[in-house]
Design an enzyme around this catalytic site. Structure first.
Site, short mmCIF file in Angstrom:
data_model
loop_
_atom_site.label_atom_id
_atom_site.label_comp_id
_atom_site.label_asym_id
_atom_site.label_seq_id
_atom_site.Cartn_x
_atom_site.Cartn_y
_atom_site.Cartn_z
N CYS A 30 -12.69 7.14 0.35
CA CYS A 30 -11.35 7.67 0.60
C CYS A 30 -11.12 8.75 -0.45
O CYS A 30 -12.04 9.13 -1.16
CB CYS A 30 -10.29 6.57 0.57
SG CYS A 30 -10.04 5.81 -1.03
N ALA A 31 -9.91 9.21 -0.57
CA ALA A 31 -9.63 10.29 -1.50
C ALA A 31 -9.97 9.89 -2.94
O ALA A 31 -10.62 10.63 -3.66
CB ALA A 31 -8.18 10.73 -1.38
#
Length: 102
Positions: free
Chosen positions: A10-11
């Site tokens: 994810c980020a």
């Protein structure tokens, strides 16, 4: 040692950690011994080569095509928005198992 390694990106690696816990529960119920980790996508070069399967959080699915081109031998997919949004560990494990033909 785990049979297969699943890496989620994810980020920053934080929002997927809850999903990792749910996936671990679902894998155990299915009798599967998987190593499941969450990392920030910036660390892809460190983790993709050793992964049997890579799942991306919906917020970074823009990186999907680039990663698929960079690692053509790896099964890489974006996690379904509903699966991710509801933290559906069973659904995410099903997606990973399908990708790994397991």
């Amino acid at each position: 040692m785990a049979d297969k390694k699943i890496v989620l990106f994810c980020a920053g690696g934080m929002s997927t950690s809850l999903l990792v816990n749910k996936m671990n529960e679902a894998a155990k119920l299915a009798g599967k011994d998987y190593s499941i980790e969450a990392h920030g996508v910036a660390e892809e070069e460190k983790y993709v080569p050793e992964a049997d399967c890579v799942l991306l959080g919906p917020q970074i699915r823009y990186a999907l095509k680039k990663l698929q081109e960079k690692y053509p031998e790896k099964p890489i997919e974006s996690i379904d928005m509903r699966t991710y949004g509801t933290m559906d560990g069973k659904g995410a494990i099903a997606q990973a198992r399908k990708l790994m033909n397991d």
